[in-house]
Design an enzyme around this catalytic site. Sequence first.
Site, short mmCIF file in Angstrom:
data_model
loop_
_atom_site.label_atom_id
_atom_site.label_comp_id
_atom_site.label_asym_id
_atom_site.label_seq_id
_atom_site.Cartn_x
_atom_site.Cartn_y
_atom_site.Cartn_z
N TYR A 144 0.85 -1.33 -0.03
CA TYR A 144 0.00 0.07 -0.04
C TYR A 144 1.12 1.24 -0.01
O TYR A 144 1.72 1.34 0.62
CB TYR A 144 -0.84 -0.04 1.27
CG TYR A 144 -1.71 1.20 1.49
CD1 TYR A 144 -2.75 1.48 0.66
CD2 TYR A 144 -1.65 2.17 2.38
CE1 TYR A 144 -3.90 2.52 0.47
CE2 TYR A 144 -2.51 3.21 2.69
CZ TYR A 144 -3.32 3.48 1.68
OH TYR A 144 -4.23 4.63 1.73
N ASP A 239 9.09 3.29 -0.35
CA ASP A 239 8.10 3.90 0.44
C ASP A 239 8.48 3.44 1.99
O ASP A 239 8.03 2.36 2.26
CB ASP A 239 6.96 3.32 -0.28
CG ASP A 239 5.62 3.95 0.58
OD1 ASP A 239 5.99 4.70 1.71
OD2 ASP A 239 4.61 3.64 0.37
N LYS A 267 4.30 9.03 8.71
CA LYS A 267 3.97 8.67 10.14
C LYS A 267 4.94 9.06 11.02
O LYS A 267 4.78 10.24 11.78
CB LYS A 267 3.72 7.02 9.72
CG LYS A 267 2.70 6.77 9.00
CD LYS A 267 2.39 5.33 9.05
CE LYS A 267 0.86 4.95 8.38
NZ LYS A 267 1.14 4.37 7.06
C1 LIG Z 1 0.40 4.82 5.65
C2 LIG Z 1 1.05 4.63 4.63
C3 LIG Z 1 0.99 5.46 3.14
C4 LIG Z 1 0.03 6.74 3.18
O1 LIG Z 1 0.15 7.56 4.22
P1 LIG Z 1 -0.85 8.46 4.56
O2 LIG Z 1 -0.29 9.51 5.50
O3 LIG Z 1 -2.23 7.62 5.25
O4 LIG Z 1 -1.49 9.09 3.48
C5 LIG Z 1 1.83 5.41 2.18
N1 LIG Z 1 2.81 4.35 2.31
C6 LIG Z 1 2.98 3.38 3.28
C7 LIG Z 1 3.88 2.23 3.22
C8 LIG Z 1 1.86 3.45 4.50
O5 LIG Z 1 2.16 2.64 5.35
#
Ligand SMILES: *Cc1c(COP(=O)(O)O)cnc(C)c1O
Length: 427
Positions: A144, A239, A267
């Site tokens: 994701y 990511d 995060k």
């Molecule tokens: C949470 C997450 C996102 C998205 O971040 P948001 O702040 O919720 O938009 C993207 N990539 C990864 C790996 C994530 O865990």
Amino acid sequence: MGTKKSAQIFKKAVKIIPGGVNSPVRAFKAVGGGPLFISKAKGSKIYDADGNEYIDYIGSWGPMILGHAHPKVTAALKKALDKGTSYGAPTELEVILAELTLKAFPSMDMVRFASSGTEATMSAIRLARAYTKRDGIIKFEGCYHGHGDSLLVKAGSGMATLGVPDSPGVPADLAKHTFTATYNDLDSVKAVFEKAPEAVACIIVEGAPGNMGVVLPKEGFMEGLKGLCKKYGALLIMDEVMSGFRLCYGGAQKVYNIDPDLTCLGKVIGGGLPVGAFGGKKAIMEMISPSGPVYQAGTLSGNPIAMTAGIETLKLLQGKGLYDKLFKSTETLCGGIAEIAKRRGVPAQTAVAGSMFTVFFSERPVTNWPDAKACDTARFGRYFTKMLKNGIYLPPSQFEAVFVGLAHSKDDIAKTLEAADKSFKGI
Ligand SMILES: *Cc1c(COP(=O)(O)O)cnc(C)c1O
């Protein structure tokens, strides 16, 4: 232990907010029952509207690695609030957080802040497309990367065939540029490159996947991705929105010794306030507006309150031995649950990545999305519900990571294992 107030608020919420929540997993749909409405949190504990106390293992889905309302973070925030909450002009705070970020991630020469992980990945992809002058991207089934249009293809729900969007509203014309491959399967990535050697702008991959549950990269997988990118002139985007300060201070790229072209963060870097970031090699990053032609902006990007929370959090995380402590708690908890599962005769697989872990209700190891999808989610639902009744607040889905934080005490871990022992009985 009633949850009447939560139920009452939810009843009101569903009428005026779609599904009653502002982000889907919060609705507890995968596990049944209504969501708890939270009124406050402190340290390792979270409290619902009815005043029930839970040991929290969501930690706002990762950011609260120091625990909730850490006194040093809240003190810094209170001080910052008195100076105004947003200027729409640059501040030194942004430079300080940028310096901290680049120091933690030597692969980055420059960084830009946004307000969410979604913005970070979306912008990094736009940049990779502009830099390579190509449209295609490769992502992995079950990974994701936020809810940007190009990325809502096989994003953990796996309903689709190649390049078909997971969500209505994503144009098929756009989704066709997203090629999906199987995590931990380099041949599936090679196949995409061989079919379309000049089409792929980038591979985007989670530092250590946490969005299909925790899945670890097999030895050589990440290096293999970097090698393929090099060979075909594509960029590697790691990511690390989730893994960034969770696998260690420096993320999965430090653990696996990978030098990506671009990195996305979120995060933890916002310490519980909305911050996303993307950064990487200077030649690529200088293409971002206003130094280059690739447009990217944000009214609240680099917001002083959010920067303050990020700075304080990163500074505190550099305390000596903290990560060792965190990893030890995580191992104790995850290892303890694995033992309980064995003793209770419940088939389970566990995977630990730094301070996150997942217990998969499965007979066989989980190495990719098809494996994860085959888990006994009904059993997970029963486990989740029993844990909650015993005061343990776990992520309400089999396909999420459990987040351990520095506020979790030995006593919290012991209580959680006690609850797990009860919960595994007869599920
Ligand atoms: C949470 C997450 C996102 C998205 O971040 P948001 O702040 O919720 O938009 C993207 N990539 C990864 C790996 C994530 O865990």
